[in-house]
Design a protein around this motif. Structure first.
Motif, PDB file in Angstrom:
ATOM      1  N   GLY A 263      -9.243  -2.633  -5.936  1.00  0.00           N
ATOM      2  CA  GLY A 263      -9.729  -2.074  -4.675  1.00  0.00           C
ATOM      3  C   GLY A 263     -10.710  -0.961  -4.888  1.00  0.00           C
ATOM      4  O   GLY A 263     -10.757   0.004  -4.117  1.00  0.00           O
ATOM      5  N   ASP A 264     -11.535  -1.101  -5.935  1.00  0.00           N
ATOM      6  CA  ASP A 264     -12.441  -0.016  -6.300  1.00  0.00           C
ATOM      7  C   ASP A 264     -13.636   0.114  -5.370  1.00  0.00           C
ATOM      8  O   ASP A 264     -14.323   1.131  -5.390  1.00  0.00           O
ATOM      9  CB  ASP A 264     -12.924  -0.197  -7.739  1.00  0.00           C
ATOM     10  CG  ASP A 264     -13.528  -1.578  -7.987  1.00  0.00           C
ATOM     11  OD1 ASP A 264     -13.269  -2.499  -7.184  1.00  0.00           O
ATOM     12  OD2 ASP A 264     -14.226  -1.747  -9.000  1.00  0.00           O
TER      13      ASP A 264
ATOM     14  N   ALA B  79     -12.783  -1.940   4.754  1.00  0.00           N
ATOM     15  CA  ALA B  79     -11.920  -0.767   4.828  1.00  0.00           C
ATOM     16  C   ALA B  79     -10.718  -1.078   5.711  1.00  0.00           C
ATOM     17  O   ALA B  79     -10.565  -2.201   6.210  1.00  0.00           O
ATOM     18  CB  ALA B  79     -12.712   0.415   5.378  1.00  0.00           C
ATOM     19  N   ASN B  80      -9.870  -0.106   5.895  1.00  0.00           N
ATOM     20  CA  ASN B  80      -8.709  -0.288   6.773  1.00  0.00           C
ATOM     21  C   ASN B  80      -9.179  -0.849   8.117  1.00  0.00           C
ATOM     22  O   ASN B  80     -10.020  -0.246   8.784  1.00  0.00           O
ATOM     23  CB  ASN B  80      -8.009   1.064   6.963  1.00  0.00           C
ATOM     24  CG  ASN B  80      -6.702   0.931   7.721  1.00  0.00           C
ATOM     25  OD1 ASN B  80      -6.593   0.194   8.695  1.00  0.00           O
ATOM     26  ND2 ASN B  80      -5.699   1.655   7.261  1.00  0.00           N
TER      27      ASN B  80
ATOM     28  N   ARG C 199      -5.959  -8.186  -1.780  1.00  0.00           N
ATOM     29  CA  ARG C 199      -6.757  -7.966  -2.987  1.00  0.00           C
ATOM     30  C   ARG C 199      -7.121  -9.313  -3.616  1.00  0.00           C
ATOM     31  O   ARG C 199      -6.377 -10.288  -3.519  1.00  0.00           O
ATOM     32  CB  ARG C 199      -5.981  -7.127  -4.014  1.00  0.00           C
ATOM     33  CG  ARG C 199      -5.736  -5.687  -3.572  1.00  0.00           C
ATOM     34  CD  ARG C 199      -7.004  -4.845  -3.703  1.00  0.00           C
ATOM     35  NE  ARG C 199      -6.897  -3.563  -3.028  1.00  0.00           N
ATOM     36  CZ  ARG C 199      -6.304  -2.489  -3.530  1.00  0.00           C
ATOM     37  NH1 ARG C 199      -5.728  -2.554  -4.708  1.00  0.00           N
ATOM     38  NH2 ARG C 199      -6.272  -1.358  -2.845  1.00  0.00           N
TER      39      ARG C 199
ATOM     40  N   LEU D  96     -13.702  -1.194  -1.639  1.00  0.00           N
ATOM     41  CA  LEU D  96     -13.104  -0.880  -0.349  1.00  0.00           C
ATOM     42  C   LEU D  96     -11.621  -1.211  -0.426  1.00  0.00           C
ATOM     43  O   LEU D  96     -11.167  -1.886  -1.354  1.00  0.00           O
ATOM     44  CB  LEU D  96     -13.794  -1.672   0.776  1.00  0.00           C
ATOM     45  CG  LEU D  96     -15.243  -1.276   1.089  1.00  0.00           C
ATOM     46  CD1 LEU D  96     -15.872  -2.265   2.063  1.00  0.00           C
ATOM     47  CD2 LEU D  96     -15.333   0.141   1.638  1.00  0.00           C
ATOM     48  N   GLU D  97     -10.855  -0.744   0.529  1.00  0.00           N
ATOM     49  CA  GLU D  97      -9.399  -0.850   0.442  1.00  0.00           C
ATOM     50  C   GLU D  97      -8.922  -2.296   0.318  1.00  0.00           C
ATOM     51  O   GLU D  97      -8.023  -2.605  -0.458  1.00  0.00           O
ATOM     52  CB  GLU D  97      -8.755  -0.198   1.671  1.00  0.00           C
ATOM     53  CG  GLU D  97      -7.242  -0.145   1.601  1.00  0.00           C
ATOM     54  CD  GLU D  97      -6.625   0.588   2.775  1.00  0.00           C
ATOM     55  OE1 GLU D  97      -5.414   0.852   2.743  1.00  0.00           O
ATOM     56  OE2 GLU D  97      -7.363   0.898   3.742  1.00  0.00           O
ATOM     57  N   HIS D  98      -9.519  -3.191   1.091  1.00  0.00           N
ATOM     58  CA  HIS D  98      -9.144  -4.603   1.058  1.00  0.00           C
ATOM     59  C   HIS D  98     -10.273  -5.415   0.437  1.00  0.00           C
ATOM     60  O   HIS D  98     -11.444  -5.132   0.669  1.00  0.00           O
ATOM     61  CB  HIS D  98      -8.900  -5.139   2.477  1.00  0.00           C
ATOM     62  CG  HIS D  98      -7.753  -4.490   3.185  1.00  0.00           C
ATOM     63  ND1 HIS D  98      -6.526  -5.102   3.328  1.00  0.00           N
ATOM     64  CD2 HIS D  98      -7.649  -3.290   3.802  1.00  0.00           C
ATOM     65  CE1 HIS D  98      -5.717  -4.310   4.016  1.00  0.00           C
ATOM     66  NE2 HIS D  98      -6.379  -3.192   4.306  1.00  0.00           N
ATOM     67  N   ASP D  99      -9.934  -6.427  -0.352  1.00  0.00           N
ATOM     68  CA  ASP D  99     -10.950  -7.383  -0.788  1.00  0.00           C
ATOM     69  C   ASP D  99     -10.296  -8.725  -1.066  1.00  0.00           C
ATOM     70  O   ASP D  99      -9.085  -8.828  -1.235  1.00  0.00           O
ATOM     71  CB  ASP D  99     -11.757  -6.878  -1.992  1.00  0.00           C
ATOM     72  CG  ASP D  99     -10.914  -6.626  -3.226  1.00  0.00           C
ATOM     73  OD1 ASP D  99     -10.280  -7.578  -3.717  1.00  0.00           O
ATOM     74  OD2 ASP D  99     -10.911  -5.484  -3.727  1.00  0.00           O
TER      75      ASP D  99
ATOM     76  N   GLY E 193       0.803  -1.203   0.000  1.00  0.00           N
ATOM     77  CA  GLY E 193       0.000   0.000   0.000  1.00  0.00           C
ATOM     78  C   GLY E 193       0.841   1.261   0.000  1.00  0.00           C
ATOM     79  O   GLY E 193       2.082   1.212   0.045  1.00  0.00           O
TER      80      GLY E 193
ATOM     81  N   ILE F  54      -1.838  -4.853   1.748  1.00  0.00           N
ATOM     82  CA  ILE F  54      -3.257  -4.731   1.448  1.00  0.00           C
ATOM     83  C   ILE F  54      -3.690  -5.984   0.700  1.00  0.00           C
ATOM     84  O   ILE F  54      -3.064  -6.384  -0.275  1.00  0.00           O
ATOM     85  CB  ILE F  54      -3.541  -3.479   0.603  1.00  0.00           C
ATOM     86  CG1 ILE F  54      -3.201  -2.215   1.394  1.00  0.00           C
ATOM     87  CG2 ILE F  54      -5.000  -3.446   0.161  1.00  0.00           C
ATOM     88  CD1 ILE F  54      -3.366  -0.934   0.608  1.00  0.00           C
TER      89      ILE F  54
ATOM     90  N   SER G 295     -14.899  -0.506  10.854  1.00  0.00           N
ATOM     91  CA  SER G 295     -14.539  -1.318   9.700  1.00  0.00           C
ATOM     92  C   SER G 295     -15.076  -2.737   9.875  1.00  0.00           C
ATOM     93  O   SER G 295     -14.933  -3.348  10.934  1.00  0.00           O
ATOM     94  CB  SER G 295     -13.020  -1.365   9.533  1.00  0.00           C
ATOM     95  OG  SER G 295     -12.653  -2.226   8.468  1.00  0.00           O
TER      96      SER G 295
END
Length: 202
Positions: free
Chosen positions: A132-133, A158-159, A112, A135-138, A104, A110, A165
């Protein structure tokens, strides 16, 4: 990890066990009987690290692999990738879906979603990583073939250090070339939620 093939009458055809420190999470079979297994191999302990591993077997137990995958920029093997699901497309190509870690903006890891595309007996012909469009993590935990290509589901969050979160279900639709063909859907729920399986009526 352990893999077994059975005859139509339920009789065991063959079985094999991989060394300790390996895992199998998903399986798919091509029309010619070739078996794809999505999983991972542990590469480090304390902290635990994994590389995605794809195993390919012919119906006669012939092994074509295993095939390891990790971020080529991860020279020290500090990050993890894990295979979670397999989907055999109408073309016979095979999708291996799972998770990977990227660096990140603040040098943090992070998570993904990652998709690899194979054909034949282990030839990798494509790769896709979530931007990551949503939320930040997926992460991708399940996949299924569709009329258009394939769909995946898992979760996004999210974070984790941010107040409130929580993981939410994330569904994506892809074409046979790995490109997304519909807008991803984030299922917001009052509490945390994760998708571990999905089906599709062909």
């Amino acid at each position: 990890s352990y893999v077994a093939r059975f005859q139509p009458d339920g009789a065991l055809d063959w079985e094999l066990a991989s060394p300790a420190g390996t895992e199998a999470r998903g399986v798919g079979v091509q029309p010619d009987g070739t078996i794809y297994v999505a999983g991972a191999r542990r590469t480090g302990i304390n902290p635990e690290r994994w590389d995605m591993e794809v195993s390919v077997y012919g119906p006669d137990k012939t092994a074509y692999g295993p095939i390891a995958y990790k971020d080529p920029d991860d020279k020290k093997n500090d990050r993890s990738e894990r295979g979670r699901a397999v989907a055999v497309l109408a073309s016979g190509r095979v999708v291996i879906a799972g998770t990977g870690e990227i660096v990140g903006p603040n040098n943090e890891w992070i998570t993904r979603g990652v998709v690899l595309l194979f054909e034949g007996k282990g030839k990798r012909v494509g790769e896709w990583t979530s931007s990551g469009d949503k939320l930040e993590h997926d992460a991708i935990l399940a996949a299924v073939a569709t009329d258009e290509g394939f769909a995946t589901c898992g979760h996004a969050y999210a974070n984790p250090n941010m107040p409130g979160s929580k993981s939410q279900i994330l569904v994506r639709w892809h074409g046979p070339d790995l490109q997304e063909v519909k807008a991803p859907r984030l299922e917001t729920t009052p509490g945390a939620a994760v998708c571990n399986a999905l089906g599709y009526n062909m």
